[in-house]
Design an enzyme around this catalytic site. Sequence first.
Site, PDB file in Angstrom:
ATOM      1  N   GLU A 314       1.788  -3.527  -7.700  1.00  0.00           N
ATOM      2  CA  GLU A 314       1.894  -2.272  -8.441  1.00  0.00           C
ATOM      3  C   GLU A 314       3.347  -1.825  -8.500  1.00  0.00           C
ATOM      4  OE1 GLU A 314      -0.782   0.494  -6.593  1.00  0.00           O
ATOM      5  OE2 GLU A 314      -2.574  -0.706  -7.081  1.00  0.00           O
ATOM      6  N   HIS A 345      -3.708   3.605 -10.264  1.00  0.00           N
ATOM      7  CA  HIS A 345      -3.966   3.969  -8.863  1.00  0.00           C
ATOM      8  C   HIS A 345      -4.019   5.494  -8.699  1.00  0.00           C
ATOM      9  CE1 HIS A 345      -3.458   2.269  -4.544  1.00  0.00           C
ATOM     10  NE2 HIS A 345      -4.295   3.288  -4.546  1.00  0.00           N
TER      11      HIS A 345
END
Length: 467
Positions: A314, A345
């Site tokens: 990420e 997220h």
Amino acid sequence: MSNPQDIASTFKRAMSFNESGSQNAVSTSPTQSYLSQYNTLSHKTSKALKPFSTGDIKILLLENVNATAIDVFKNQGYQVEFYKSSLPEEELIEKIRDVHAVGIRSKTKLTEKILKHAKNLVVVGCFCIGTNQVDLEYAAKSGIAVFNSPFSNSRSVAELVIAEIITLARQLGDRSIELHTGTWNKVSAKCWEIRGKTLGIVGYGHIGSQLSVLAEAMGMNVIYYDVTMIMALGNSKQVDTLDELLQRADFVTLHVPATAETKNLLSTPQFAAMKDGAYVINASRGTVVDIPALVEAMKAGKIAGAALDVYPHEPAKNGEGLFSNELNGFAEELCSLRNVILTPHIGGSTEEAQSAIGIEVSSALTKYINEGNSIGAVNFPEVALRDLDLDQANSVRVLYIHQNVPGVLKTVNNILSNHNIEKQFTDSRGDVAYLMTDISDVDISDIKSLYEQLEQTPYKIATRLLY
């Protein structure tokens, strides 16, 4: 016996007047008033402790930790340094050298390489559920306790999953994208109500169980799989194997930690075992789903839709063009699929959850710094003693972290033997043990001597004295 008219009259008068005779005032329970007064009289103010031989407490907060945490720390008089994003490794190494506490979320990696430079660090706060971004074993062996927030964002994640279940079932993502580009596509083919469908929850912890209740309230049938036996909420039912859940569920949602056992928990064999046209949701950790295998299952028509909130890799900050094939090789192909919801997220990213997390974790860190209380630590023996009272002058709390080997307590207690040990508690976890002792009859002149003697013991990891 009173007649009904008298009872009604008495009740009416009681509703109209309180004890002072004020008309239409709400009455107060005499019992509550008495208890409130009693609690005020009986409450004893705790003695505020302060650290010895550490200077001013410095806190480093990264990744835009909620302002509630900053308020808690500043109210303690700590020095707080705050950053909205994570820091590059070299800069983090430089920043962590002198701080006593670090607060992070999920993007910052506190590896052994970084932690070995933290000479004053006593505690780490993960302002999230997961702690896999911290080398927990190295932290413990270095005398660094790690705390997280296992409960505070449970509701936020559960609500997001409910929204995604409905969005996938109705293909809302596709319809929204189409209309944003000027396409009117009113269809009902393969769009479903969720009422009567079966939701399979993998991992029935705080999030999974809350999700279970919400889904049942919307008319879904709920089954769940967990590695331990857990009491069902409502009418949900635990199944014996993951395969059974996959074969029965219309929607499969994952709520498990990132471990060696959960890596690629859903991959090609598991997708093959699922119902044709089933849906997959992952709001746990990015390594739990084999995303290239999911892409292939969707292209083959086996999986009708997916919602992903987490990914193997990420971006460390917000910005355009960061979610790409350079970060995850499957990104472009995944983004090209229909009925796929991709979110960055944000499962726990609500004002309520972040505020609660900020308070919960900062309070845990403050109690550990000020009192030595390690209850709730994820990598450390959990030890606590009741507070020292204001009238306990010349008292010192000894916090001694050491290797878990025989003979240490005898050595320490010999050092403390010239003073009265008022209370003491010790516990161990693996190779690390933690002793907390309150001693009295200590003069200021004794404190430095005690500290130096404890520091020289052979199995010492870290020593703190609070007084």
